[in-house]
Each structure stands twice: as C-alpha cells, then as structure tokens.
Design a protein around this motif. Structure first.
Motif, short mmCIF file in Angstrom:
data_model
loop_
_atom_site.label_atom_id
_atom_site.label_comp_id
_atom_site.label_asym_id
_atom_site.label_seq_id
_atom_site.Cartn_x
_atom_site.Cartn_y
_atom_site.Cartn_z
N ASN A 99 -7.09 3.80 -4.75
CA ASN A 99 -5.76 4.08 -3.87
C ASN A 99 -5.97 3.24 -2.55
N ALA A 100 -7.10 2.54 -2.29
CA ALA A 100 -7.20 1.92 -1.28
C ALA A 100 -5.89 0.99 -1.12
N GLY A 101 -5.36 0.41 0.13
CA GLY A 101 -4.29 -0.44 0.11
C GLY A 101 -3.89 -0.93 1.18
N ILE A 102 -3.39 -2.07 1.55
CA ILE A 102 -3.02 -2.55 2.70
C ILE A 102 -1.46 -3.48 2.33
N THR A 103 -0.71 -3.53 3.51
CA THR A 103 0.34 -4.39 3.45
C THR A 103 0.13 -5.53 4.35
N ARG A 104 0.73 -6.76 4.15
CA ARG A 104 0.59 -8.07 4.92
C ARG A 104 1.97 -8.72 4.60
N ASP A 105 3.15 -7.91 5.09
CA ASP A 105 4.46 -8.18 4.50
C ASP A 105 4.81 -9.64 5.31
N ASN A 106 5.80 -10.30 4.78
CA ASN A 106 6.39 -11.45 5.28
C ASN A 106 7.10 -12.27 4.02
N LEU A 107 8.33 -12.77 4.56
CA LEU A 107 9.16 -13.59 3.73
C LEU A 107 8.25 -14.80 3.22
N LEU A 108 8.51 -15.01 2.05
CA LEU A 108 7.63 -16.19 1.25
C LEU A 108 7.34 -17.25 2.12
N PHE A 109 8.45 -17.84 2.89
CA PHE A 109 7.99 -19.38 3.60
C PHE A 109 7.10 -19.07 4.73
N LYS A 110 7.01 -17.84 5.14
CA LYS A 110 6.02 -17.45 6.28
C LYS A 110 4.85 -16.73 5.89
N MET A 111 4.84 -16.40 4.81
CA MET A 111 3.79 -15.72 4.08
C MET A 111 2.43 -16.61 4.02
N THR A 112 1.10 -16.37 4.69
CA THR A 112 0.07 -17.21 4.67
C THR A 112 -0.78 -17.07 3.43
N GLU A 113 -1.83 -18.01 3.12
CA GLU A 113 -2.69 -17.90 2.12
C GLU A 113 -3.54 -16.59 2.44
N ASP A 114 -3.93 -16.26 3.69
CA ASP A 114 -4.65 -15.34 3.86
C ASP A 114 -4.19 -13.82 3.69
N ASP A 115 -2.80 -13.83 4.06
CA ASP A 115 -1.96 -12.67 3.57
C ASP A 115 -1.97 -12.41 2.07
N TRP A 116 -1.80 -13.52 1.46
CA TRP A 116 -1.81 -13.27 -0.14
C TRP A 116 -3.21 -13.00 -0.78
N ASP A 117 -3.99 -13.45 -0.12
CA ASP A 117 -5.56 -13.18 -0.54
C ASP A 117 -6.09 -11.98 0.02
N LEU A 118 -5.86 -11.41 0.94
CA LEU A 118 -6.31 -10.11 1.44
C LEU A 118 -5.63 -8.86 0.61
N VAL A 119 -4.58 -9.06 0.24
CA VAL A 119 -3.59 -8.19 -0.49
C VAL A 119 -4.12 -7.99 -2.07
N MET A 120 -4.33 -9.25 -2.43
CA MET A 120 -4.69 -9.40 -3.96
C MET A 120 -6.21 -8.53 -4.01
N ASN A 121 -7.06 -9.22 -2.85
CA ASN A 121 -8.19 -8.72 -2.82
C ASN A 121 -8.59 -7.21 -2.85
N VAL A 122 -7.78 -6.51 -1.84
CA VAL A 122 -7.87 -4.93 -1.78
C VAL A 122 -7.39 -4.27 -2.96
N HIS A 123 -6.04 -4.68 -3.47
CA HIS A 123 -5.58 -3.78 -4.50
C HIS A 123 -6.03 -4.19 -6.05
#
Ligand code: NAI
Length: 255
Positions: free
Chosen positions: A91-115
């Motif tokens: 169940n653990a989860g986080i969000t790091r929302d942003n439109l694609l052009f503003k989404m950072t690599e960290d936002d992507w990696d962190l969300v993939m990592n947790v979920h």
C-alpha cells in the motif's frame, strides 16, 4: 470468530491513511498486524492504536519499501515477532505530480521506486514463506489514475504497472496456494488527497465536494471503503479470485 484469526497481515505505508484503515480492519477481524512505514516511531504509534483480538499482536516496523535490505529485515522481523506471514498488502505510496515537461528524473525514479520496486521487493520476500506453507494472499494498491491522469505520468505508469505485476504474480504463484489481486481506489479522503488540494490551491472540503460530484454515488471514499475490499480479497471467501484489479471508486471510472 474473525476471518483472520491466527493469521498475520503485513501492510506497508500503514502509519496513516488507507493503510491504517486496512490495518484496523484486519486487526478487528482477528489478525496479528505488522505496520511497515518509513518512520518506526510513527509505525509503532499506529500499531499501538489497533483494536486487537484475543492473542493477536501488533508491531510497527520502520522500513523504506524501496530498499531491499530494509524489506528483508522487515519480513524477517514479522516472522520472528508475529510467528509467520499470511497476508501482504503493498500500500505504501507517494505522489510527485507534474506535467511531463516539468517532471524531473528524480520525480520519476522516486515514484517508480516506492510503488513498483517496493511491491516487487515485499512480494519477493513474502513469497518464500507463502510458497513453503502453500498459502498466501497479496493485495496490491493500484489507482484509477492507472487509466491516465493529467500531471501524473509517473504515478499513472506505476499504478498501471502494478496491475501487470498483479496478473503476472497471480499466474506464477497460483499453483502454490497464493492469491494475488489489486484494488484501484478512486478519490479517498486522506492526507495524500489533502496535499493535492493544497497543491491546487483548493480548500480540502471544496476539493472533496468537487470530487464527489464526479462519481455516481456522489460521495468521496474513505479508508474503510478500501479496507472492506482488502479484507474480502485477503479472505478465503475470495480463494477463486486472482489476478484481478477491483476498482473501488464510487463508479468514477464509469462516467
Ligand atoms: P498517505 O500519504 O496518507 O499514506 C501513505 C503512507 O505511505 C504514509 O504513511 C507514508 O509514510 C508511507 N510511505 C511513503 N513512502 C514510503 C516508503 N518508501 N516506504 C514505506 N512507507 C512509505 O496516502 P494514502 O492516500 O493512504 O495512499 C495509500 C495508497 O493508496 C498509495 O499507494 C496511494 O498511491 C494509493 N491511492 C490513494 C488514493 C487516494 O485518493 N488517497 C487513490 C488511489 C490510490
């Protein structure tokens, strides 16, 4: 007699929100419960609040679900301190929302990592016990956002990934007495959705009202709504159900 008497349930991200609601339900129905969350003190505090059945125990364990070392240590502790493991809810989860052009690599990696990595690591650590005892229940948490949601390319990809992961584990583990299903919640009133309201500059109550207007049952969901579905899927009543994703969203995805 509770449906989970003598069973041990592990719920990640259960120090608050949906996970805590699910932990409370499993405890009320007789399970011993391990609350796994980032901060051990918060996890222990939540575990101490559970209403336990006779002979049942609760423990709070600090672990980052994205860390293999943390996860292996957590599952070992569960087995040592609670005497086994029968149910796992990722169940653990986080969000790091942003439109694609503003989404950072960290936002992507962190969300993939947790979920995704989190669900992978926990399921892998738990399955050795499940397979050995020919019994286990895994309930993963997807989201209606899996179907696509503006500003959530990372989260949506992870939550749809969870559905593929669920189907694949169901195929692999079914012959060993393990059921694997997912729940895809719609809007559930928790700190996660309150934070989204804040990010959008909306009042929490207005945001909930707005969301309620967009589903057929005209209300938001609560952790108890997810707990009911999780308890059913983790129970022996659902032993012929596997690989499914159950949308618990007040019908929001129908309209
Ligand atoms: P929440 O933010 O209230 O609780 C999430 C919990 O996960 C927190 O206690 C947090 O400390 C823990 N957590 C975060 N990262 C972690 C990590 N690396 N290791 C261990 N624990 C970690 O969120 P909420 O609303 O209870 O969400 C629970 C799950 O339900 C999440 O997977 C979320 O994506 C999903 N979901 C929530 C919806 C909602 O409307 N609230 C809708 C659809 C899905």
């Amino acid at each position: 007699m509770g449906r989970f008497d003598g069973r041990v349930a592990v719920i990640t991200g259960a120090a608050r929100g949906i996970g805590f609601g699910v932990a409370q339900r499993f405890a009320q129905e007789g399970a011993s419960v391990a609350i796994v969350d980032l901060d051990e003190a918060a996890a222990a505090e939540a575990a101490a609040k559970l209403t336990l059945g006779e002979g049942a125990k609760a423990v709070g364990i600090g672990a980052n679900v994205g860390s293999a070392a943390d996860v292996d240590a957590a599952i070992s502790r569960v087995v040592d301190e609670l005497g086994g493991i029968h149910v796992l809810m990722n169940n653990a989860g986080i969000t790091r929302d942003n439109l694609l052009f503003k989404m950072t690599e960290d936002d992507w990696d962190l969300v993939m990592n947790v979920h995704l990595k989190g669900a992978f690591l926990l399921s892998k650590a738990a399955q050795q016990h499940f397979v050995a005892q020919k019994y286990g229940k895994i309930v993963n948490v997807s989201s209606t956002s899996a179907l696509g949601n503006r500003g959530q390319a990372n989260y949506s990809a992870a939550k749809m990934g969870i559905q593929g992961f669920t189907r694949t584990l169901a195929i692999e583990l079914g012959p060993y007495g393990v059921n694997v299903n997912a729940i895809a919640p719609g809007f559930i009133a928790t700190e996660m959705t309150d934070a989204t309201a804040a990010r959008l500059g909306l009042d929490v109550e207005d945001f909930r009202k707005l969301s309620a207007e967009h589903n057929p049952v005209r209300r938001v969901g609560f952790p108890e709504d997810i707990a009911s579905a999780a308890a059913f899927l983790a129970s022996d009543e659902a032993s012929y159900i596997t690989g499914q994703t159950l949308y618990v969203d007040g019908g929001a995805t129908l309209v």
